[in-house]
Design a protein around this motif. Sequence first.
Motif, PDB file in Angstrom:
ATOM      1  N   VAL A 281       5.608  13.104 -22.729  1.00 22.89           N
ATOM      2  CA  VAL A 281       4.935  12.380 -23.574  1.00 22.89           C
ATOM      3  C   VAL A 281       3.435  13.002 -24.020  1.00 22.89           C
ATOM      4  O   VAL A 281       3.221  12.890 -25.221  1.00 22.89           O
ATOM      5  CB  VAL A 281       4.511  10.834 -22.975  1.00 22.89           C
ATOM      6  N   LEU A 282       2.636  13.781 -23.089  1.00 24.04           N
ATOM      7  CA  LEU A 282       1.675  14.373 -23.330  1.00 24.04           C
ATOM      8  C   LEU A 282       1.998  15.501 -24.534  1.00 24.04           C
ATOM      9  O   LEU A 282       1.104  15.769 -25.428  1.00 24.04           O
ATOM     10  CB  LEU A 282       1.040  15.075 -22.011  1.00 24.04           C
ATOM     11  N   GLU A 283       3.171  16.168 -24.255  1.00 22.46           N
ATOM     12  CA  GLU A 283       3.443  17.240 -25.245  1.00 22.46           C
ATOM     13  C   GLU A 283       3.639  16.456 -26.494  1.00 22.46           C
ATOM     14  O   GLU A 283       3.078  17.082 -27.642  1.00 22.46           O
ATOM     15  CB  GLU A 283       4.704  17.951 -24.720  1.00 22.46           C
ATOM     16  N   ILE A 284       4.212  15.411 -26.661  1.00 25.46           N
ATOM     17  CA  ILE A 284       4.535  14.876 -27.904  1.00 25.46           C
ATOM     18  C   ILE A 284       3.367  14.431 -28.638  1.00 25.46           C
ATOM     19  O   ILE A 284       3.054  14.376 -29.740  1.00 25.46           O
ATOM     20  CB  ILE A 284       5.492  13.694 -27.749  1.00 25.46           C
ATOM     21  N   LEU A 285       2.375  13.844 -27.861  1.00 26.41           N
ATOM     22  CA  LEU A 285       1.288  13.147 -28.421  1.00 26.41           C
ATOM     23  C   LEU A 285       0.298  14.371 -28.761  1.00 26.41           C
ATOM     24  O   LEU A 285      -0.525  14.199 -29.795  1.00 26.41           O
ATOM     25  CB  LEU A 285       0.352  12.462 -27.244  1.00 26.41           C
ATOM     26  N   LYS A 286       0.427  15.647 -28.229  1.00 28.51           N
ATOM     27  CA  LYS A 286      -0.471  16.779 -28.654  1.00 28.51           C
ATOM     28  C   LYS A 286       0.139  17.453 -29.927  1.00 28.51           C
ATOM     29  O   LYS A 286      -0.322  18.132 -30.630  1.00 28.51           O
ATOM     30  CB  LYS A 286      -0.606  17.829 -27.450  1.00 28.51           C
ATOM     31  N   GLY A 287       1.717  17.027 -30.405  1.00 29.76           N
ATOM     32  CA  GLY A 287       2.193  17.780 -31.224  1.00 29.76           C
ATOM     33  C   GLY A 287       1.745  17.570 -32.662  1.00 29.76           C
ATOM     34  O   GLY A 287       0.751  16.692 -32.822  1.00 29.76           O
ATOM     35  N   THR A 288       1.984  18.433 -33.210  1.00 28.37           N
ATOM     36  CA  THR A 288       1.789  18.360 -34.877  1.00 28.37           C
ATOM     37  C   THR A 288       2.632  17.379 -35.621  1.00 28.37           C
ATOM     38  O   THR A 288       3.615  17.661 -36.123  1.00 28.37           O
ATOM     39  CB  THR A 288       1.707  19.865 -35.606  1.00 28.37           C
ATOM     40  N   TRP A 289       2.088  16.128 -35.669  1.00 31.03           N
ATOM     41  CA  TRP A 289       2.945  15.144 -36.474  1.00 31.03           C
ATOM     42  C   TRP A 289       2.364  15.431 -38.015  1.00 31.03           C
ATOM     43  O   TRP A 289       1.370  14.879 -38.472  1.00 31.03           O
ATOM     44  CB  TRP A 289       2.504  13.905 -35.935  1.00 31.03           C
ATOM     45  N   ASP A 290       3.138  16.062 -38.700  1.00 27.17           N
ATOM     46  CA  ASP A 290       2.941  16.367 -40.297  1.00 27.17           C
ATOM     47  C   ASP A 290       3.237  15.339 -41.278  1.00 27.17           C
ATOM     48  O   ASP A 290       3.663  15.901 -42.446  1.00 27.17           O
ATOM     49  CB  ASP A 290       3.292  17.807 -40.265  1.00 27.17           C
ATOM     50  N   HIS A 291       3.616  14.182 -40.833  1.00 30.97           N
ATOM     51  CA  HIS A 291       4.032  13.397 -41.946  1.00 30.97           C
ATOM     52  C   HIS A 291       3.009  13.029 -42.643  1.00 30.97           C
ATOM     53  O   HIS A 291       1.998  13.218 -42.443  1.00 30.97           O
ATOM     54  CB  HIS A 291       4.803  11.935 -41.287  1.00 30.97           C
ATOM     55  N   GLU A 292       3.422  12.477 -44.077  1.00 29.18           N
ATOM     56  CA  GLU A 292       2.220  12.275 -44.993  1.00 29.18           C
ATOM     57  C   GLU A 292       2.606  10.701 -45.329  1.00 29.18           C
ATOM     58  O   GLU A 292       3.881  10.512 -45.499  1.00 29.18           O
ATOM     59  CB  GLU A 292       2.240  13.033 -46.013  1.00 29.18           C
ATOM     60  N   ARG A 293       1.558  10.035 -45.232  1.00 23.18           N
ATOM     61  CA  ARG A 293       1.775   8.401 -45.973  1.00 23.18           C
ATOM     62  C   ARG A 293       0.409   8.362 -46.944  1.00 23.18           C
ATOM     63  O   ARG A 293      -0.477   8.405 -46.416  1.00 23.18           O
ATOM     64  CB  ARG A 293       1.845   7.573 -45.023  1.00 23.18           C
ATOM     65  N   THR A 294       0.904   7.652 -47.988  1.00 26.04           N
ATOM     66  CA  THR A 294      -0.228   7.273 -48.905  1.00 26.04           C
ATOM     67  C   THR A 294      -0.006   5.951 -49.238  1.00 26.04           C
ATOM     68  O   THR A 294       1.182   5.320 -49.286  1.00 26.04           O
ATOM     69  CB  THR A 294      -0.041   8.151 -50.180  1.00 26.04           C
ATOM     70  N   LYS A 295      -1.004   5.292 -49.548  1.00 25.10           N
ATOM     71  CA  LYS A 295      -0.952   3.815 -49.923  1.00 25.10           C
ATOM     72  C   LYS A 295      -0.116   3.606 -51.112  1.00 25.10           C
ATOM     73  O   LYS A 295      -0.056   4.317 -52.234  1.00 25.10           O
ATOM     74  CB  LYS A 295      -2.411   3.280 -50.478  1.00 25.10           C
ATOM     75  N   PHE A 296       0.901   2.734 -50.985  1.00 29.80           N
ATOM     76  CA  PHE A 296       1.844   2.354 -52.288  1.00 29.80           C
ATOM     77  C   PHE A 296       2.136   1.024 -51.878  1.00 29.80           C
ATOM     78  O   PHE A 296       2.647   0.630 -50.903  1.00 29.80           O
ATOM     79  CB  PHE A 296       3.159   3.237 -52.307  1.00 29.80           C
TER      80      PHE A 296
END
Length: 509
Positions: A281-296
């Motif tokens: 879990v620590l590794e996942i929380l530190k991971g690079t979550w590079d998803h993008e979301r924009t208001k729509f």
Amino acid sequence: MEAVVASAPGKVLLTGGYLILERPNAGLVLSTNSRFFAIVKPLYHQLKPDSWAWGWTDVKLTSPQLSRESIYKLSLKNLSLEYVSSSDSKNPFVEQAVQYCVAAARATVDKNKKDSLEKLLLQGLDITILGSNDFYSYRNQIEARGLPLTPDALAALPPFASITFNAEESNGENCKPEVAKTGLGSSAAMTTAVVAALLHYLRVVDLSSVLEDHQHEKYTADLDLVHVIAQTAHCIAQGKVGSGFDVSSAVYGSQRYVRFSPEVLSSAQVAVKGTPLQEVVLEILKGTWDHERTKFSLPPLMTLLLGEPGTGGSSTPSMVGAVKKWQKADPQKSLETWRKLSEANSTLETQLSTLSKLAEQHWDEYESLIKSCSILKSEKWIQQAAKPNQEAIIKALLGARDAMLRIRYHMHQMGEAAGVPIEPESQTSLLDATMNMEGVLLAGVPGAGGFDAVFAVTLGDSGSHVASSWSSFNVLALLVREDPHGVSLESADPRTKEITSSISSVHIE
């Protein structure tokens, strides 16, 4: 400790089917008013004096709609869940959610709060899950009662009605899963609701600030934590790393979404083989979550309608597999199709954003134009435009329609090439007829396509006319609408709320 109730919405993917699986393609996803609820409370109010010496705690999972109850033991050492008794099959989504939430609580807890966390765990976890009727198909029940296929027949069902299982087909093949669903992403909404309720209950996040201030930094960070844990639990339960758009919209609501790089979850996939979950879990929380979301979300005065045709649901994984196979077999043609699809997708997005801006800048003209177009077929819309602003609005409306037709064309081509029914003939004739109705802006098959569902985006009040026309095509218009809100904390058990709201809606003459 009071019970914690959290809810998360189902979704409709308007554009981006298949393409959304690969970065950097975007998809437009709308969250809906159909929600999954999770209720978490302690199993035991009194701790037994020797409880600190226990290596295990109890977890009870109840799903009243399926009349199911499962009891587990959760190891407080390595956080594994052991099955004790159950009336029926397992729920891997909730099981993973429990393990990852407890691991996240352990991994992020302050030293001075460690004892109160352990005490909460020793009191056991009593979890109840409930899904709005919209997630499930009640067509067969309505037909069996000889009722007409109308939204009114659905509205007459009791809230959180019990879910019936499909009978096996006579030839032993069953085209839908055992529980007939409408394709709103019930597993993602369920996982997200359970993760949100558990993380709030275990005091890892505080979701109560949602009521006061959405932009609050701490609140955003808490939502991000809910998102990461829900994505992880959902992927591990599914046994594959999907695009994640359904979990993202369950957490944050309607949006334009670009997926995260799947590598961020490789440590979790390996963990299935025995690394301690807290480290993972620590590794996942530190991971690079590079998803993008924009208001729509949809422009004003537009309504999302969903319809359920009378054919069995299609299984998404097998359709995705077939499309991937075709990409490998014919890279040139498939790249070309994807490029055209991606262009049409972004054109539709641009036109809808333009309409939202025009509505803001010229509200009166926008409102009266939408009203007059709502009772006309699209070929007559252009005659409504007399002034430049009006012309811009009509141009954007027609541009959106045109983009949708191109999206449908290329999706259909892709299905033909891959040998899967992305927009099968029966859907094509229904969608063409729908696009020709008064006040209809868009019509299409959501997500990966198939026989599951159709959607329409309608102007003004034309939706009720579309819904009644659909029933003559043997299509049941659902009660689902767009609701741009994501995960939220609820003030009470939804079953008690439903009772009071139905009482208050009965007018006494």
